[in-house]
Design a protein around this motif. Structure first.
Motif, PDB file in Angstrom:
ATOM      1  N   ARG A   1       0.686  -1.229   0.103  1.00  0.00           N
ATOM      2  CA  ARG A   1      -0.031   0.135   0.122  1.00  0.00           C
ATOM      3  C   ARG A   1       0.826   1.143  -0.086  1.00  0.00           C
ATOM      4  NH1 ARG A   1      -2.096   1.208   4.290  1.00  0.00           N
ATOM      5  NH2 ARG A   1      -1.598  -0.517   5.533  1.00  0.00           N
TER       6      ARG A   1
ATOM      7  N   LYS B   1     -11.442  -3.688  -0.373  1.00  0.00           N
ATOM      8  CA  LYS B   1     -11.041  -3.944   0.912  1.00  0.00           C
ATOM      9  C   LYS B   1     -10.583  -2.866   1.742  1.00  0.00           C
ATOM     10  CE  LYS B   1      -7.328  -6.571   2.789  1.00  0.00           C
ATOM     11  NZ  LYS B   1      -7.993  -7.646   3.437  1.00  0.00           N
ATOM     12  N   LYS B   2      -9.314  -2.055   1.744  1.00  0.00           N
ATOM     13  CA  LYS B   2      -9.262  -1.129   2.552  1.00  0.00           C
ATOM     14  C   LYS B   2      -9.915   0.424   2.023  1.00  0.00           C
ATOM     15  CE  LYS B   2      -6.144  -3.228   4.701  1.00  0.00           C
ATOM     16  NZ  LYS B   2      -6.477  -3.640   6.242  1.00  0.00           N
TER      17      LYS B   2
ATOM     18  N   ASP C   1      -9.454  -9.409   9.003  1.00  0.00           N
ATOM     19  CA  ASP C   1      -8.901  -8.057   8.568  1.00  0.00           C
ATOM     20  C   ASP C   1     -10.000  -6.844   9.132  1.00  0.00           C
ATOM     21  OD1 ASP C   1      -6.837  -6.469   7.902  1.00  0.00           O
ATOM     22  OD2 ASP C   1      -7.599  -6.339   5.993  1.00  0.00           O
TER      23      ASP C   1
ATOM     24  N   ARG D   1       2.268 -12.210  -0.525  1.00  0.00           N
ATOM     25  CA  ARG D   1       0.921 -12.316  -0.039  1.00  0.00           C
ATOM     26  C   ARG D   1       0.302 -13.580  -0.730  1.00  0.00           C
ATOM     27  NH1 ARG D   1      -1.751  -8.529   3.375  1.00  0.00           N
ATOM     28  NH2 ARG D   1      -0.289  -6.767   3.535  1.00  0.00           N
TER      29      ARG D   1
ATOM     30  N   HIS E   1     -11.059  -2.133  11.551  1.00  0.00           N
ATOM     31  CA  HIS E   1      -9.892  -3.060  11.203  1.00  0.00           C
ATOM     32  C   HIS E   1      -9.553  -3.914  12.047  1.00  0.00           C
ATOM     33  CE1 HIS E   1      -5.393  -2.955   9.758  1.00  0.00           C
ATOM     34  NE2 HIS E   1      -5.864  -3.683   9.217  1.00  0.00           N
TER      35      HIS E   1
ATOM     36  N   PHE F   1      -6.570   4.171   7.675  1.00  0.00           N
ATOM     37  CA  PHE F   1      -7.870   3.742   6.955  1.00  0.00           C
ATOM     38  C   PHE F   1      -9.214   4.676   7.453  1.00  0.00           C
ATOM     39  CE2 PHE F   1      -5.295  -0.319   7.546  1.00  0.00           C
ATOM     40  CZ  PHE F   1      -4.812  -0.284   6.607  1.00  0.00           C
TER      41      PHE F   1
HETATM   42  C1  OXD Z   1      -3.021  -4.086   6.200  1.00  0.00           C
HETATM   43  C2  OXD Z   1      -3.444  -5.216   5.377  1.00  0.00           C
HETATM   44  O1  OXD Z   1      -1.984  -3.255   5.732  1.00  0.00           O
HETATM   45  O2  OXD Z   1      -4.246  -5.725   5.736  1.00  0.00           O
HETATM   46  O3  OXD Z   1      -3.547  -3.923   7.200  1.00  0.00           O
HETATM   47  O4  OXD Z   1      -2.925  -5.642   4.194  1.00  0.00           O
END
Ligand code: OXD
Ligand code: MN
Length: 598
Positions: free
Chosen positions: A69, A218-219, A286, A378, A239, A459
């Motif tokens: 990220r 996701k994020k 997550d 990952r 989170h 986030f």
């Molecule tokens: C994070 C992830 O960066 O879950 O928190 O990938």
């Protein structure tokens, strides 16, 4: 074609800007996913792993500049800068849209534009929300097909006039006619933008193909935009992992936990308890969306359908359930490849073979000075492959939450576990949590605590002060006895001579046992200035010889001088968030200092 006019109009508009060669609507079938994977193998972008070792699995290698990220290129483009707050990057939304429009004009030339209808949460659940991701990356499509529920069922749920979150994604690398594509197209760092428009509830990501930058459910959606929706609608987008704990008598409790990265969130979510008769099942590793049920309690739902887990360090010893989750039908990114066509990473639990292809596609031997797998390599694995997935993980109404854990990596000061006096005190704990900065992160700040409220620092889609106020307000929306109990845990305390005092992993079940005892009004505790702590004999240590009575006493020490210094650092941290920092949290800090000085 969509029957939803708003959706079709938006898709047409993005297509006329990005100018793809073709448009493909994702139906969400296995055949379609296989076809995309086969095409990526044929083009050299993916490697199919040995079917007898990892059936249905594929390995991708990213561009070396596109591995994680990019927080520095992530923006909350609220209309007013003050609404993004001091912890987010901000650009005026009109200006940012101009920049993105200019970058995106013709950006899909030579590529296919995929339209992915996706649901965060089970399709049709009252807690779920729908998004549409437009992307020019087939890698993103196959990952989204694991991480979310995709395709026709979502379009059907959307209907003719349903609402959706528009998510635009491009790798930012148009292909000239006849040009050969790169195996991982992306744009240079200064052209990457991970942009969120919180008033419009829109996401626009440009230039990166990786994980949290590109899998927009996701994020970007389930945390940043959802946190804005949650504040407006009176719920929480967090989170957090979600786990289900069953005691030997069959009593069930559900626990959510917020931890910054590198604190073992996935390991805790899939923990194998060491105390006989106890069972842990996983609901999520997550993200948790929590809404009030008709019973006045918070109910949690994991909006995702897969795990996007960090591979290095994951082994049959540290997390067998994660290893089994990614044994088949999994996408691996930036892991090393063996000569037999299998994957390998540092900490996988067995030695590297004599030869590997590393994450950059180069020959690697155990004598190489660099790691074989990137440290942020990952696996993308379907959640329903987890051997301990809870049967109710897709319950459309979510599960009632009994306890919330917060924590970080702290070698001193913070005891193994302590319970808050009440909700507001628990929010104070969430506001002060964080980890010591290790040498691997920022070398000039090693040892300092990086505070990360509820592990949400990167986030929160709005002002951090408003976010903490929202947590306080949630506590006012129901009776205190219906709210989850809040606990601060620290598995990482060290003795003065630098030894870990607590073994962690499966042994953390002993702490979870005390936590659920406290939720049932049992569990021996003492009141201290920082909260309720277990008495030295309260945590079940039967069969655990490695933690002596002295170690336990040290794990549960509250050193008043250390805590007075901590309180000072907390005041500086709160002050740095500016005038929107809730008064109630300063009141909690004042009360803590008064108790320490009493
Ligand atoms: C994070 C992830 O960066 O879950 O928190 O990938
Ligand atoms: Mn995360």
């Amino acid at each position: 074609m969509a029957t939803n006019v708003k959706l079709q109009t938006w898709v047409d508009q993005i297509a006329s800007m990005t100018q793809p060669d073709a448009i493909r609507w994702i139906k969400g079938t296995e055949e379609e996913k296989q076809e995309l994977l086969d095409a990526m193998v044929a083009s050299g972008m993916a490697t199919k792993l040995n079917e007898s070792k990892h059936p249905g699995c594929y390995l991708f290698r990213s561009d070396p500049s596109d591995v994680a990220r990019v927080e520095g290129r992530t923006y909350i483009a609220s209309v007013k800068e003050e609404d993004a707050g001091p912890t987010n990057n901000w650009i005026d939304p009109v200006e940012l849209k101009k920049t993105l429009t200019s970058l995106s004009t013709g950006c899909m030339k030579g590529r296919t534009m995929y339209v992915i209808p996706f649901s965060m949460g089970p399709v049709g659940s009252p807690i779920s929300k729908i998004g549409i991701e437009i992307t020019d990356s087939a890698y993103v499509v196959v990952n989204m097909m694991i991480m979310t529920r995709t395709g026709d069922a979502v379009l059907e749920q959307l209907g003719e006039d349903g609402e959706f979150i528009p998510c635009i994604h491009s790798v930012g690398a148009p292909l000239e006619e006849g040009a050969k594509d790169s195996t991982w197209p992306c744009a240079p760092m200064d052209k990457k933008y991970i942009a969120h428009f919180p008033e419009e509830k829109m996401i626009w990501s440009y230039g990166s193909g990786y994980g949290g930058n590109a899998l927009l459910g996701k994020k970007c959606f389930a945390l940043r935009i959802a946190s804005v929706l949650a504040r407006e609608e009176g719920w929480l987008a967090e989170h957090m992992l979600i786990l289900k704990l069953t005691d030997p008598n069959g009593n069930v409790k559900h626990i959510c936990g917020a931890f910054p990265s590198a604190c073992g969130k996935t390991n805790l979510a899939m923990l194998v308890p060491t105390i006989p008769g106890w069972k842990v099942e996983t609901l999520g590793d997550d993200i948790a969306w929590m809404k009030f049920g008709s019973d006045g309690r918070l109910h949690a739902l994991n909006p995702e359908a897969g795990f996007f887990g960090v591979a290095p360090g994951t082994s049959m010893e540290s997390n067998p359930n994660a290893m089994l989750s990614c044994a088949k039908n999994t996408i691996f990114t930036n892991c090393a490849l063996t000569d037999e066509g299998d994957i390998w990473w540092e900490g996988i639990g067995y030695d590297a073979p004599e030869h590997l292809i590393d994450w950059q596609g180069k020959d690697w031997t155990p004598n190489s000075s660099e790691v074989a797998a990137h440290k942020n390599a990952r696996f993308t694995a379907p959640a329903n492959q987890c051997p301990v997935i809870a049967p109710d993980w897709e319950d459309p109404n979510g599960v009632p939450v009994d306890a919330i854990l917060v924590g970080g990596r702290r070698k001193t000061t913070i005891p193994l576990v302590h319970q808050s006096f009440n909700w507001n005190h628990g929010i104070f704990m969430g506001a002060i949590m964080g980890s010591e900065i290790t040498a691997a992160v920022i070398s000039d700040k090693v040892g300092q605590v990086r505070r990360d409220p509820f592990a949400m620092l990167p986030f929160i889609g709005y002002h951090v002060g408003d976010y903490l106020q929202h947590w306080l307000d949630i506590g006012k929306a129901t009776d205190e006895d219906k709210l989850p109990k809040i606990f601060y845990v620290n598995w990482f305390r060290k003795s003065e001579d630098g030894k870990w005092l607590w073994p962690g992993y499966g042994e953390n079940s002993r702490v979870l046992k005390w936590i659920v005892e406290r939720c049932s009004g049992e569990g021996k505790a003492v009141e201290t200035p920082i909260g309720y702590l277990p008495t030295v004999d309260a945590i079940d240590r039967s069969g655990l010889d490695s933690v002596s009575d002295e170690d336990m006493a040290e794990l549960l020490t509250v050193d008043k001088e250390e805590w007075k210094a901590e309180a000072k650092s907390i005041r500086a941290h709160f002050t740095s968030y500016g005038p929107k920092m809730p008064r109630e949290l300063f009141a909690e800090l004042d009360a803590l200092e008064a108790r320490l000085n009493a």
